[in-house]
Design an enzyme around this catalytic site. Structure first.
Site, PDB file in Angstrom:
ATOM      1  N   GLU A  89       0.439  -1.584   0.619  1.00  0.00           N
ATOM      2  CA  GLU A  89      -0.219  -0.319  -0.178  1.00  0.00           C
ATOM      3  C   GLU A  89       0.552   1.317   0.094  1.00  0.00           C
ATOM      4  O   GLU A  89       0.195   2.499   0.119  1.00  0.00           O
ATOM      5  CB  GLU A  89      -1.100   0.288   1.494  1.00  0.00           C
ATOM      6  CG  GLU A  89      -2.065  -1.123   1.095  1.00  0.00           C
ATOM      7  CD  GLU A  89      -2.901  -1.343   2.203  1.00  0.00           C
ATOM      8  OE1 GLU A  89      -3.148  -0.394   3.261  1.00  0.00           O
ATOM      9  OE2 GLU A  89      -3.663  -1.983   2.319  1.00  0.00           O
ATOM     10  N   LYS A 116     -15.714  -1.833   2.543  1.00  0.00           N
ATOM     11  CA  LYS A 116     -14.975  -2.103   1.268  1.00  0.00           C
ATOM     12  C   LYS A 116     -15.746  -2.812   0.028  1.00  0.00           C
ATOM     13  O   LYS A 116     -16.413  -3.868   0.484  1.00  0.00           O
ATOM     14  CB  LYS A 116     -13.887  -3.538   2.027  1.00  0.00           C
ATOM     15  CG  LYS A 116     -12.344  -2.937   2.720  1.00  0.00           C
ATOM     16  CD  LYS A 116     -12.235  -3.835   3.028  1.00  0.00           C
ATOM     17  CE  LYS A 116     -11.084  -3.390   3.522  1.00  0.00           C
ATOM     18  NZ  LYS A 116      -9.661  -4.381   4.366  1.00  0.00           N
TER      19      LYS A 116
END
Length: 437
Positions: A204, A349
Site C-alpha cells: 500500500e 470495502k
C-alpha cells in the site's frame, strides 16, 4: 430511458501484478467503467472472489471465469434494463448468482458490473458520480487514514501489526491535510534513511523496515510527524486531540496472528508473545494510554466476539474501534455488532459485499446507529477512483486509501483534490468532527 446495450468484461492486472476484473457498461448514450480491487488479508466472511485456480496460468489467480460470467450470463440478463435503476440492477445480480456469498458468478464479476452501471448512469445524468449517488448535499471531503508504515501480511518484515497510519485531523481543507500527510511521509523516509533502515515500500505504499518491536514502529511515526513540523496529539485518556494536527490510527489485522484453536494472539513476527483475549484488550488499552491513537481497526480477531466486547467496554468511549474482518461490509454482521455493543465504526470495502446497493445499505445502517464509516481500498488496487467518489457521496467523513506513494494509491487522493476543486466554497473538511469519540 438509458437502456443497457452491452456489458463487457476483461482481465486486467492490479497493483500487485495479479489479474482482476474490469467491466464496461454501455447504454445508448452513456458509458461506465469500473475495475475491481483485491485484498491480501481477507476476512472469512467476505463475498467470494472467483479465481480460476489453474496453477499454470497466473499462478492460479486468473479471473477468466468471472470475466466469462459477465460477458455471458450477466450481459444477457441486464441488456435492456434501465441503467439508472441501481437497486433493481443489483438485486437482479444477486438473484442471478443465487448464493449468499456470491460464489457462483463471483463477487468480483458482480461488483465490477454494479459500479460500472452507476458510472454509466451518472454520465447519462450529466453528473459526477459523487453527485449522482449523494445528491446536492454531498459536500464532505473525507479525513484520510494514511498508511505510512507497513507490517503484517502487507510486508516482509518483523512487525506483527499490518498498518501504522497518520490522520491529519487539525486542518480546515482536504488539500492542506493531504500536504501534511505527504510531508510526514517524506520526513519518515528521511528518518529511516538516517537510522540505516530500509525505505522499501509494501503493497500500500508505506515503508516496511525491519524494526526491533511493534512499539518502535509507532514511535518512529510519531517522531516523523514532529520532524515534518506538525503537532501530534496526546493519548485520548490524557487530553487527547486538543489542538493537535495529527493523530495515529492502527490496523493490526489481528485475525492474521490469532490462533483460533488455542484462542491466543501470537506475535509470531516479533517477540513470539502469546496473549488471550483479555490480555490483548489490556495490551491495546495500554497502547492507547501511551500513544496518541484515535482509531484501531480489527484490534481483535474477526470471530472473537468476546474479545471485541472486552475491548469496546474498555476504550470504546474514547477510541474509534473499526470492524473490518468483523463486519465485512455486511449489514447482518453489523447488526449483530450493534446489538452486542461491539465496536463503534465499520470499514467499508465494496468488494467485501459485492454491490453498490449493499455497500450504501451498510453505511446507512451504521449512520443510523451512531457508528462511523471508513471507506476503504484494498491492498491490491487499480487506477479506479470509485471509492473517492463514494466517500464524498455518502459523507462518510473518513477514507483509507494507502500511503503517499504508488500511483494506485495517489489516484484516489488526486481524485479527491479534483472533487474539492469542483465543490469550491461548498467543500467541507470535517477534521476531528469526523469522529464520534
Amino acid at each position: 430511458m438509458p437502456l443497457i446495450t452491452n456489458v463487457i468484461a476483461r482481465q486486467i492486472l492490479d497493483s500487485r501484478g495479479n489479474p482482476t476484473v474490469e467491466v464496461d457498461v454501455l447504454t445508448e448514450t452513456s458509458y461506465g467503467r469500473a475495475a475491481v480491487p483485491s485484498g491480501a488479508s481477507t476476512g472469512v466472511h467476505e463475498a467470494v472472489e472467483l479465481r480460476d485456480g489453474d496453477s499454470g496460468v497466473y499462478l492460479g489467480k486468473s479471473v477468466m471465469k468471472a470475466v466469462m460470467n459477465v460477458n455471458t450470463h450477466i450481459n444477457d440478463r441486464l441488456k435492456g434494463m434501465d441503467v439508472t435503476e441501481q437497486v433493481e440492477i443489483d438485486n437482479t445480480l444477486i438473484a442471478l448468482d443465487g448464493t449468499a456469498n456470491k460464489s457462483n458468478l463471483g463477487a468480483n464479476a458482480i461488483l465490477g458490473v454494479s459500479l460500472a452501471c452507476a458510472k454509466a448512469a451518472a454520465e447519462y445524468s450529466g453528473l459526477s458520480l459523487f453527485r449522482y449517488i449523494g445528491g446536492t448535499l454531498a459536500t464532505t471531503l473525507p479525513v484520510p487514514m494514511m498508511n505510512v508504515l507497513n507490517g503484517g501480511a502487507h510486508a516482509d518484515n518483523n512487525v506483527d501489526f499490518q498498518e501504522f497510519m497518520i490522520m491529519p485531523i487539525g486542518f480546515t481543507t482536504y488539500s492542506d491535510a493531504l500536504r501534511c500527510g505527504v510531508e510526514v511521509f517524506h520526513a519518515l523516509k528521511a528518518l529511516l534513511k538516517k537510522k540505516g533502515l530500509s525505505t522499501a515500500v509494501g503493497d500500500e505504499g508505506g515503508f516496511a523496515p525491519n524494526l526491533g518491536s511493534n512499539e518502535e514502529a509507532i514511535e518512529l511515526v510519531i517522531e516523523a510527524v514532529g520532524k515534518a513540523g506538525y503537532s501530534v496529539g496526546s493519548p485520548t485518556d490524557r487530553g487527547g486531540i486538543g489542538d493537535a494536527q495529527v493523530m495515529i490510527a492502527l490496523d493490526p489485522a489481528s485475525s492474521e496472528y490469532y490462533d483460533a484453536d488455542r484462542k491466543k494472539y501470537v506475535f509470531k513476527k516479533s517477540s513470539g508473545k502469546e496473549l488471550d483475549a483479555s490480555e490483548m484488550a489490556e495490551y491495546w488499552e495500554k497502547w492507547c494510554s501511551d500513544y496518541p491513537i484515535i482509531s484501531i481497526e480489527d484490534a481483535m480477531a474477526e470471530d472473537d466476539w468476546e474479545g471485541w466486547k472486552l475491548l469496546s467496554d474498555k476504550i470504546g468511549s474514547r477510541v474509534q474501534l473499526v470492524g473490518d474482518d468483523l463486519f465485512v461490509t455486511n449489514t447482518r454482521r453489523l447488526a449483530d455488532g450493534i446489538d452486542k455493543k461491539v465496536g463503534n465504526s465499520i470499514l467499508i470495502k465494496v468488494n467485501q459485499i459485492g454491490t453498490l446497493t449493499e455497500t450504501l445499505q451498510a453505511i446507512d445502517l451504521a449512520k443510523r446507529n451512531g457508528y462511523t464509516s471508513v471507506i476503504s481500498h484494498r491492498s491490491g488496487e487499480t487506477e479506479d477512483t470509485t471509492i473517492a467518489q463514494i466517500a464524498v457521496a455518502t459523507g462518510a467523513g473518513q477514507i483509507k486509501t494507502g500511503s503517499l506513494s504508488r500511483s494506485d494509491r495517489m489516484a484516489k487522493y488526486n481524485e479527491l483534490l479534483r472533487i474539492e476543486e469542483e465543490l469550491g466554497a461548498e467543500a467541507y473538511y470535517p477534521g476531528v468532527k469526523a469522529f464520534r469519540v
